[in-house]
Design an enzyme around this catalytic site. Sequence first.
Site, mmCIF file in Angstrom:
data_model
loop_
_atom_site.group_PDB
_atom_site.id
_atom_site.type_symbol
_atom_site.label_atom_id
_atom_site.label_comp_id
_atom_site.label_asym_id
_atom_site.label_seq_id
_atom_site.Cartn_x
_atom_site.Cartn_y
_atom_site.Cartn_z
ATOM 1 C CG ASP A 1 -7.561 -14.843 -5.789
ATOM 2 O OD1 ASP A 1 -6.675 -14.784 -6.662
ATOM 3 O OD2 ASP A 1 -8.469 -15.691 -5.793
ATOM 4 C CG HIS B 1 1.191 -10.321 -9.952
ATOM 5 N ND1 HIS B 1 0.183 -10.902 -9.228
ATOM 6 C CD2 HIS B 1 1.553 -11.250 -10.889
ATOM 7 C CE1 HIS B 1 -0.063 -12.119 -9.693
ATOM 8 N NE2 HIS B 1 0.749 -12.350 -10.696
ATOM 9 N NE ARG C 1 -0.247 -18.257 -9.825
ATOM 10 C CZ ARG C 1 -1.114 -17.303 -9.578
ATOM 11 N NH1 ARG C 1 -0.876 -16.087 -9.996
ATOM 12 N NH2 ARG C 1 -2.219 -17.550 -8.923
ATOM 13 C CG LEU D 1 1.393 -4.214 11.416
ATOM 14 C CD1 LEU D 1 0.058 -4.760 11.921
ATOM 15 C CD2 LEU D 1 1.196 -3.515 10.069
ATOM 16 C CB SER E 1 -5.962 -20.999 -1.414
ATOM 17 O OG SER E 1 -7.077 -20.743 -2.215
HETATM 18 C C1 FPP Z 1 -3.239 -13.845 -6.523
HETATM 19 O O1 FPP Z 1 -3.797 -13.274 -7.698
HETATM 20 C C2 FPP Z 1 -2.067 -13.079 -6.141
HETATM 21 C C3 FPP Z 1 -0.801 -13.589 -6.032
HETATM 22 C C4 FPP Z 1 -0.472 -14.990 -6.308
HETATM 23 C C5 FPP Z 1 0.335 -12.731 -5.682
HETATM 24 C C6 FPP Z 1 0.098 -11.686 -4.653
HETATM 25 C C7 FPP Z 1 1.097 -10.632 -4.851
HETATM 26 C C8 FPP Z 1 0.883 -9.323 -4.705
HETATM 27 C C9 FPP Z 1 -0.357 -8.732 -4.182
HETATM 28 C C10 FPP Z 1 1.976 -8.402 -5.106
HETATM 29 C C11 FPP Z 1 2.586 -7.645 -3.999
HETATM 30 C C12 FPP Z 1 3.178 -8.502 -2.935
HETATM 31 C C13 FPP Z 1 4.413 -8.365 -2.428
HETATM 32 C C14 FPP Z 1 4.773 -9.076 -1.184
HETATM 33 C C15 FPP Z 1 5.404 -7.517 -3.062
HETATM 34 P P1 FPP Z 1 -3.906 -14.174 -9.002
HETATM 35 O O2 FPP Z 1 -2.699 -13.925 -9.833
HETATM 36 O O3 FPP Z 1 -4.120 -15.607 -8.639
HETATM 37 O O4 FPP Z 1 -5.198 -13.571 -9.669
HETATM 38 P P2 FPP Z 1 -6.281 -14.353 -10.547
HETATM 39 O O5 FPP Z 1 -6.897 -15.391 -9.640
HETATM 40 O O6 FPP Z 1 -7.245 -13.276 -10.925
HETATM 41 O O7 FPP Z 1 -5.559 -14.940 -11.722
#
Ligand code: FPP
Length: 256
Positions: free
Chosen positions: A26, A43, A77, A137, A202
């Site tokens: 997160d 991301h 989103r 893994l 979550s």
């Molecule tokens: C939460 O942060 C993150 C996500 C919903 C996406 C997770 C994705 C990645 C780490 C990218 C790489 C993954 C792959 C599999 C290629 P948020 O957007 O909710 O952050 P915020 O709470 O600060 O808004």
Amino acid sequence: MLNRITNINEIIERGSLPRHIAIIMDGNGRWARKRLMPRTMGHRAGMGSLKEVVKACDELKISVLTVYAFSTENWKRPDSEVQFLMKLLVEFLHKELNELHENDVRIKIIGDYSVLNQECQDEIRRALATTCNNQGLLFNIALNYGARAEMVEAIKKIVDGVISGEISRDSICENTVASFLYTGGVPDPDLLIRTAGELRLSNFLLWQLAYTELWVTTRLWPDFTREDLFAAIRDYQQRDRRFGALTDLEKDDKSV
Ligand code: FPP
């Protein structure tokens, strides 16, 4: 380099490594906002942290790593962000597959990926087929995953089994339910890491996390490094896991 090896060895030598680590990655959006960048850049930076963590888990000989990449709720989103995340997944699998395969990593998707676009599905199938016989893994990527949806699907399958006579009602136990989840046959997570400071689950692995040790850091996911992973594991190694029972010391305490 020497530092990296020392840390890894020190952690392995302590013993009691978690067999299964789950991560709620997160804080990508907040990381980007702090830098006045679009959320998508967060991301992308998060993908870098993910690569580092997979590598470190592999080096530590952790058996299972499960990461929350896209939840059933993330469809709410903006479409542009959803599309970006899907593209990032394709890019990740495309670029990393060879190295993951060489390192004997087995990729698995937990969640319903049949609703994702064709390009995503093709890339996923290629990754699954390439790595399906690997013994290292197990890397679970939770995609379009929600724990409640997972449980509903498991219940439907059990009901089908009872109706067809393959499962007898009275034989249904916790192991039956566990075996019908996406994680069937895999040990429950020993350690859950959540970045960006939020204190909630979550809708992630609700059944499987029943006795998991939780470790939350305020570090945002794109800033998360292997050193943070080591800190979480070191903390885990000092925990006293009782699974609802007493420790030997407490059992011997006659004052109770
Ligand atoms: C939460 O942060 C993150 C996500 C919903 C996406 C997770 C994705 C990645 C780490 C990218 C790489 C993954 C792959 C599999 C290629 P948020 O957007 O909710 O952050 P915020 O709470 O600060 O808004």
